[in-house]
Write a protein that holds these residues in place. Structure first.
Motif, short mmCIF file in Angstrom:
data_model
loop_
_atom_site.label_atom_id
_atom_site.label_comp_id
_atom_site.label_asym_id
_atom_site.label_seq_id
_atom_site.Cartn_x
_atom_site.Cartn_y
_atom_site.Cartn_z
N GLU A 84 0.80 -1.25 0.09
CA GLU A 84 0.03 -0.20 0.03
C GLU A 84 0.37 1.66 -0.47
O GLU A 84 0.65 1.85 0.02
N GLU A 86 3.84 4.36 -1.15
CA GLU A 86 4.39 5.07 -1.87
C GLU A 86 6.04 4.57 -2.39
O GLU A 86 6.74 4.24 -1.84
N ARG A 88 8.53 5.26 -3.87
CA ARG A 88 9.43 6.50 -4.00
C ARG A 88 9.64 7.18 -2.03
O ARG A 88 10.48 6.39 -2.23
N TRP A 145 5.09 -4.14 -6.59
CA TRP A 145 5.27 -2.06 -7.91
C TRP A 145 6.24 -1.91 -8.86
O TRP A 145 5.45 -1.42 -10.02
N ARG A 150 5.12 0.86 -11.51
CA ARG A 150 5.11 2.16 -10.03
C ARG A 150 6.24 2.37 -9.99
O ARG A 150 6.69 3.72 -9.46
N LEU A 208 12.25 6.73 -9.64
CA LEU A 208 11.56 7.31 -8.67
C LEU A 208 11.91 8.53 -8.52
O LEU A 208 13.48 9.11 -8.58
#
Length: 208
Positions: A84, A86, A88, A145, A150, A208
């Motif tokens: 869940e 982020e 970066r 990810w 992502r 990222l």
């Protein structure tokens, strides 16, 4: 039951064990397991030698406890690496936490590195179980990810090796880094500069 909940005696034990572990970490880092003595550690902790034997029994048991504490403290920062999260922010937080540990507890890193250089006779089982499980779990998150687009494709396992190498070098090889930077010891600005560099380098490598 939490030791702090056991009353004054529990708090005293918790405090004394922490003092002994911190002192042992410093002594083992400088003298190695063979060169360290319970008398040295007692002197560094400010506690009677009898207390060390009371709480830990022997130098071998104390050494194992020091290594276990170091590994436990290194694993805590990985808790933020979740599906869940982020990417970066999670990876940056992990790198910064590892750099902070290198700055604040370089002796712990040196004790751990010395154990590994000698074939990890004491903690090999921990490496093959607890550490391996953690890396597998967090690498799976990183791979998820990547699969979701992502972050850039990376080897999710070797990413952790890269982070460890980049962050722990400032503890394990601080003498070398200090010599090249022409300073007696690494100071807060040196760690800040190093942290920003490592964070930027790894995040860019992860897209990222």
């Amino acid at each position: 039951m939490n030791k702090a909940a056991e009353g004054p005696k529990g708090l005293i034990r918790q405090t004394n064990e922490a003092l002994i572990l911190s002192a042992a970490e410093k002594v083992f880092a400088r003298a190695g397991f063979a060169g360290a003595t319970m008398a040295n550690i007692a002197e560094a902790s400010g506690l009677p030698k009898a207390n060390l034997h009371y709480y830990f029994g022997s130098k071998d048991v104390l050494y194992r406890a020091v290594l276990a504490r170091i590994l436990e403290d290194w694993l805590v920062p990985t808790h933020g690496i979740t599906l869940e999260a982020e990417p970066r922010a999670a990876i940056e937080q992990y790198i910064r936490a590892k750099m902070a540990l290198s700055a604040q507890r370089p002796d712990g890193s040196k004790v751990f590195a010395n154990e590994l250089l000698h074939g990890a006779p004491v903690i090999k089982q921990l490496l093959a179980t607890e550490l391996r499980r953690m890396v597998q779990e967090k690498a799976a998150v990183v791979q998820a990810w990547v699969n979701a687009g992502r972050m850039a494709p990376v080897d999710s396992v070797h990413l952790f090796f890269t982070i460890w190498a980049a962050t722990q070098t400032y503890a394990d090889f601080d003498v070398q880094v200090s010599a090249v930077l022409d300073t007696d010891t690494l100071q807060a600005p040196d760690y800040t500069r190093a942290t920003e560099h490592v964070v930027s380098l790894i995040l860019r490598g992860c897209g990222l």
